[in-house]
Motif scaffolding. Structure first.
Motif: not given
Length: 260
Positions: A13-15, A64-69
């Protein structure tokens, strides 16, 4: 289809990284202002790390922003550079966010990592430095982060007054010990270097104040220690009405300096 499902399940899952702007609610900022903070958050995390908009959360303004693990390490290194090299390209979004906070009357902000650890804090109003001195001192608090840059380490400490202090370590053995002391209870750091004086008092310059040694402190509450002291005849504490207030007055600030 089965192969595709197995591939999807194998993906981590993305972080999620969050920028928490304190003192404002989402409905108190216009859409273009929110968009501006999102743009700066993307630059802070690194455009090359492809951050994706996640959501805007309640309770202050939390973007909130997500980045690939697989990009989390790259983001962490970039944030370390931003905090330890103020003239770097990576640090520019930090300053820009603080500039925008001043315009919106937002006093402070936090960047929070996927493990809910505060990576850095931003303040809208940087107090002017009245003067500086070179001195030795002690800082009591708790280790809240250790960041590695080249042959030095940068240590974040939450002092006993709730203030965040940043210091530098050149001795890698001490740095490793402090990393193991992360959130491990009260610690006293013996430091030397440049301290700055503002209207709020003395504070060490994070890039010019160095840790020489440390000692772990007793985690017992001060009230417990004073109860023990009051039980010892003849030492004077039994006659003090407010031992905690007297102790605070005698001890002064948690960050103490002695001019050298």
């Amino acid at each position: 289809m089965q192969h595709q499902d197995e591939t999807m399940q194998s993906m981590e899952p993305d972080s999620v990284f969050s920028l928490k702007l304190r003192g404002r609610k989402p409905e108190e900022l216009t859409l273009d202002r929110v968009a501006g903070y999102l743009r700066l958050l993307a630059q802070l995390l690194g455009i090359e790390n492809r951050p994706i908009f996640q959501d805007v959360r309640e309770g202050s303004v939390v973007l909130a922003a997500s980045v690939e693990s697989t990009r989390v390490v790259a983001v962490s290194l970039r944030l370390t550079l931003a905090q330890t090299q103020p003239n770097s390209k990576a640090a520019r979004p930090l300053r820009d966010i603080e500039d925008e906070m001043r315009k919106d009357g937002i006093p402070d902000a936090e960047l929070i990592d996927p493990m809910h650890v505060v990576l850095c804090r931003m303040h809208a109003a940087n107090e002017p430095i009245l003067y500086t001195v070179s001195q030795v001192g002690e800082i009591d608090g708790e280790i809240t982060g250790v960041l590695g840059v080249d042959d030095t380490l940068h240590v974040r400490v939450r002092d006993l007054h709730g203030r965040d202090v940043r210091l530098t370590v050149r001795n890698l053995d001490i740095g490793r010990d402090l990393a193991r002391a992360f959130r491990g209870g009260p610690i006293r750091l013996h430091v030397h270097g440049q301290w700055n004086r503002t209207d709020s008092g003395w504070a060490p310059d994070g890039n010019k104040c160095f840790i020489d040694r440390y000692e772990m402190l007793d985690a017992a509450e001060p009230s417990e220690l004073f109860a023990q002291l009051r039980s010892i005849p003849g030492n004077g504490w039994a006659q003090v009405k407010d031992a905690m207030a007297q102790w605070s007055d005698l001890r002064g600030h948690a960050a103490k300096g002695r001019e050298s």
